[in-house]
Motif scaffolding. Structure first.
Motif, mmCIF file in Angstrom:
data_model
loop_
_atom_site.group_PDB
_atom_site.id
_atom_site.type_symbol
_atom_site.label_atom_id
_atom_site.label_comp_id
_atom_site.label_asym_id
_atom_site.label_seq_id
_atom_site.Cartn_x
_atom_site.Cartn_y
_atom_site.Cartn_z
ATOM 1 N N GLU A 138 -37.177 28.279 -13.203
ATOM 2 C CA GLU A 138 -39.028 28.229 -12.135
ATOM 3 C C GLU A 138 -39.115 29.745 -12.244
ATOM 4 O O GLU A 138 -40.355 30.127 -11.766
ATOM 5 C CB GLU A 138 -38.176 28.029 -10.699
ATOM 6 N N GLY B 130 -40.554 24.040 0.563
ATOM 7 C CA GLY B 130 -41.852 23.453 -0.149
ATOM 8 C C GLY B 130 -43.063 23.844 0.246
ATOM 9 O O GLY B 130 -44.252 23.926 -0.626
ATOM 10 N N GLY C 92 -42.435 15.564 -2.349
ATOM 11 C CA GLY C 92 -42.467 14.463 -2.009
ATOM 12 C C GLY C 92 -40.586 13.905 -2.216
ATOM 13 O O GLY C 92 -39.822 14.304 -2.022
ATOM 14 N N GLY D 120 -47.394 22.726 -7.845
ATOM 15 C CA GLY D 120 -47.266 21.686 -8.334
ATOM 16 C C GLY D 120 -45.397 21.579 -8.181
ATOM 17 O O GLY D 120 -45.145 20.568 -7.404
ATOM 18 N N LYS D 121 -44.743 23.132 -8.189
ATOM 19 C CA LYS D 121 -43.737 23.176 -7.077
ATOM 20 C C LYS D 121 -43.274 22.901 -5.791
ATOM 21 O O LYS D 121 -42.649 22.047 -5.344
ATOM 22 C CB LYS D 121 -42.773 24.513 -7.781
ATOM 23 N N SER E 221 -43.712 18.894 -5.593
ATOM 24 C CA SER E 221 -42.770 18.576 -5.957
ATOM 25 C C SER E 221 -41.698 18.258 -5.458
ATOM 26 O O SER E 221 -40.623 17.292 -4.780
ATOM 27 C CB SER E 221 -41.936 19.181 -7.199
#
Length: 216
Positions: A7, A71, A216, A209-210, A213
């Motif tokens: 990452e 997040g 989520g 996107g990270k 995710s």
């Protein structure tokens, strides 16, 4: 720790190929006080990346433990980068503005160069956002102390490499590098907006996107 390093790579590359610090280092290497000012600039660049990253490692650690904070931070940083990337992409065909400090490089002292390197790493918004993203990624991964240190070192070495390598190489083979450095400077000056806009857009999308995710 492998997934964390994975990452970190796009963020580290994003900082590493930021054109303005590279151009700054090259100008110093082509200037009157090349050996001393370039070393000061490189030290400031590394220090800025380290401090910005470590601060957000601590913040990322505080935001871990099952919360969604990390997040949301990644999502926010990604949106900021995406917006900046779109702005730079739209402006890429306009006149290329040269920072005023570049015209003063020949007379710059090592301490001033150190401060400039630090500012470009830790205060410049684009590089700060990418270092922040790396710090939050490391801090939120809940690694051991040793693994956290290794992750920070890997990120910093990659992120600082495009300034460190020319500066170190110049100390060894100054005369051989003058021509290649001059050509690289001209290419970067002509293409820095396109390079940076593309890079920021890609990394912004990755961070968004990270962040999604993680939520989520």
């Amino acid at each position: 720790m492998g997934p964390v390093i994975g990452e970190l790579l796009p963020l580290a590359v994003g900082v590493a190929i930021s054109p303005i610090p590279i151009i700054g280092a090259i100008l110093m290497l082509l200037g009157k006080h090349a050996r001393t000012t370039s070393v000061g600039f490189a030290l400031g660049w590394v220090a800025g990346i380290v401090i910005a990253t470590v601060i957000f490692v601590l913040l990322g650690g505080g935001a871990s433990s099952g919360s969604d904070a990390a997040g949301w931070i990644k999502l926010g940083l990604g949106i900021l980068l995406l917006a900046e990337g779109i702005r730079e992409w739209r402006a890429r065909s306009g006149a290329q503005s040269t920072p005023k400090w570049m015209s003063a490089v020949d007379e710059m002292k090592p301490l001033t160069a150190l401060g400039l390197g630090f500012a470009l790493a830790a205060i410049n918004p684009k590089n700060l956002i990418m270092s922040a993203g790396a710090g939050v990624t490391i801090g939120g991964a809940e690694l051991s102390g040793a693994s956290t240190s290794i992750a920070v070192v890997v990120f910093v070495l990659i992120a600082a490499s495009t300034v460190l390598i020319p500066v170190i190489a110049y100390q060894v083979a100054a005369d051989a590098l003058r021509g290649p450095l001059d050509r690289l400077k001209e290419w970067l000056e002509a293409n820095n907006k396109t390079i940076m806009a593309t890079l920021i857009l890609v990394i912004g999308v990755v961070l968004i996107g990270k962040g999604i995710s993680a939520l989520g």
